[in-house]
Design a protein around this motif. Structure first.
Motif, PDB file in Angstrom:
ATOM      1  N   ARG A  14       0.838  -1.208   0.000  1.00  0.00           N
ATOM      2  CA  ARG A  14       0.000   0.000   0.000  1.00  0.00           C
ATOM      3  C   ARG A  14       0.870   1.253   0.000  1.00  0.00           C
ATOM      4  N   LYS A  15       1.952   1.214   0.776  1.00  0.00           N
ATOM      5  CA  LYS A  15       2.857   2.373   0.816  1.00  0.00           C
ATOM      6  C   LYS A  15       3.510   2.578  -0.549  1.00  0.00           C
ATOM      7  N   ARG A  16       3.961   1.509  -1.179  1.00  0.00           N
ATOM      8  CA  ARG A  16       4.576   1.628  -2.509  1.00  0.00           C
ATOM      9  C   ARG A  16       3.581   2.210  -3.507  1.00  0.00           C
ATOM     10  N   ALA A  17       2.310   1.815  -3.399  1.00  0.00           N
ATOM     11  CA  ALA A  17       1.285   2.353  -4.294  1.00  0.00           C
ATOM     12  C   ALA A  17       1.132   3.847  -4.086  1.00  0.00           C
ATOM     13  N   ARG A  18       1.144   4.297  -2.823  1.00  0.00           N
ATOM     14  CA  ARG A  18       1.064   5.733  -2.535  1.00  0.00           C
ATOM     15  C   ARG A  18       2.290   6.461  -3.079  1.00  0.00           C
ATOM     16  N   GLN A  19       3.464   5.887  -2.873  1.00  0.00           N
ATOM     17  CA  GLN A  19       4.693   6.517  -3.339  1.00  0.00           C
ATOM     18  C   GLN A  19       4.731   6.598  -4.859  1.00  0.00           C
ATOM     19  N   ASN A  20       4.225   5.560  -5.512  1.00  0.00           N
ATOM     20  CA  ASN A  20       4.231   5.544  -6.974  1.00  0.00           C
ATOM     21  C   ASN A  20       3.370   6.661  -7.548  1.00  0.00           C
ATOM     22  N   VAL A  21       2.255   6.971  -6.890  1.00  0.00           N
ATOM     23  CA  VAL A  21       1.393   8.063  -7.352  1.00  0.00           C
ATOM     24  C   VAL A  21       2.152   9.386  -7.290  1.00  0.00           C
ATOM     25  N   ALA A  22       2.820   9.631  -6.167  1.00  0.00           N
ATOM     26  CA  ALA A  22       3.578  10.878  -6.004  1.00  0.00           C
ATOM     27  C   ALA A  22       4.747  10.928  -6.974  1.00  0.00           C
ATOM     28  N   SER A  23       5.427   9.812  -7.141  1.00  0.00           N
ATOM     29  CA  SER A  23       6.589   9.746  -8.032  1.00  0.00           C
ATOM     30  C   SER A  23       6.176   9.987  -9.477  1.00  0.00           C
ATOM     31  N   ARG A  24       5.071   9.403  -9.888  1.00  0.00           N
ATOM     32  CA  ARG A  24       4.585   9.570 -11.260  1.00  0.00           C
ATOM     33  C   ARG A  24       4.246  11.034 -11.526  1.00  0.00           C
ATOM     34  N   ALA A  25       3.622  11.698 -10.562  1.00  0.00           N
ATOM     35  CA  ALA A  25       3.279  13.116 -10.722  1.00  0.00           C
ATOM     36  C   ALA A  25       4.553  13.959 -10.832  1.00  0.00           C
ATOM     37  N   HIS A  26       5.536  13.679 -10.008  1.00  0.00           N
ATOM     38  CA  HIS A  26       6.790  14.433 -10.031  1.00  0.00           C
ATOM     39  C   HIS A  26       7.539  14.203 -11.348  1.00  0.00           C
ATOM     40  N   ASN A  27       7.612  12.942 -11.777  1.00  0.00           N
ATOM     41  CA  ASN A  27       8.308  12.629 -13.026  1.00  0.00           C
ATOM     42  C   ASN A  27       7.627  13.289 -14.218  1.00  0.00           C
TER      43      ASN A  27
END
Length: 90
Positions: free
Chosen positions: A8-21
């Motif tokens: 679940r944490k990785r899923a949250r981080q991936n959302v933020a990372s995708r937006a930043h990238n």
């Protein structure tokens, strides 16, 4: 759906990372467009300054592995060649 807490944490981080990238990639494209606009306008001084800034942004994005290093090199090479061609045409 993620079941474990770490998934679940990785899923949250991936959302933020995708937006930043996406933001970084968009910024790079904007700088490239500014350089192309300066080249098309025929203003060599502005094109050189824009190329300097664009090269820095492209390198930064490539260092973070948002784009591949060969793609970064290709963009820089083509922009540099276009700016150099301005000097020879003038």
């Amino acid at each position: 759906m993620a079941n474990s807490p770490q998934a679940r944490k990785r899923a949250r981080q991936n959302v933020a990372s995708r937006a930043h990238n996406g933001s970084m990639r968009s910024m790079m494209r904007t700088y490239i467009k500014r350089t192309i606009a300066a080249i098309n306008a025929g203003d060599q001084a502005a094109a050189m300054e824009s190329l300097r800034k664009t090269t820095s942004v492209i390198d930064r994005v490539a260092d973070k592995k948002i784009i591949h290093k060969n793609k970064a090199a290709r963009h820089k090479s083509r922009l540099n060649a276009a700016v150099k061609a301005m000097g020879q045409a003038a």
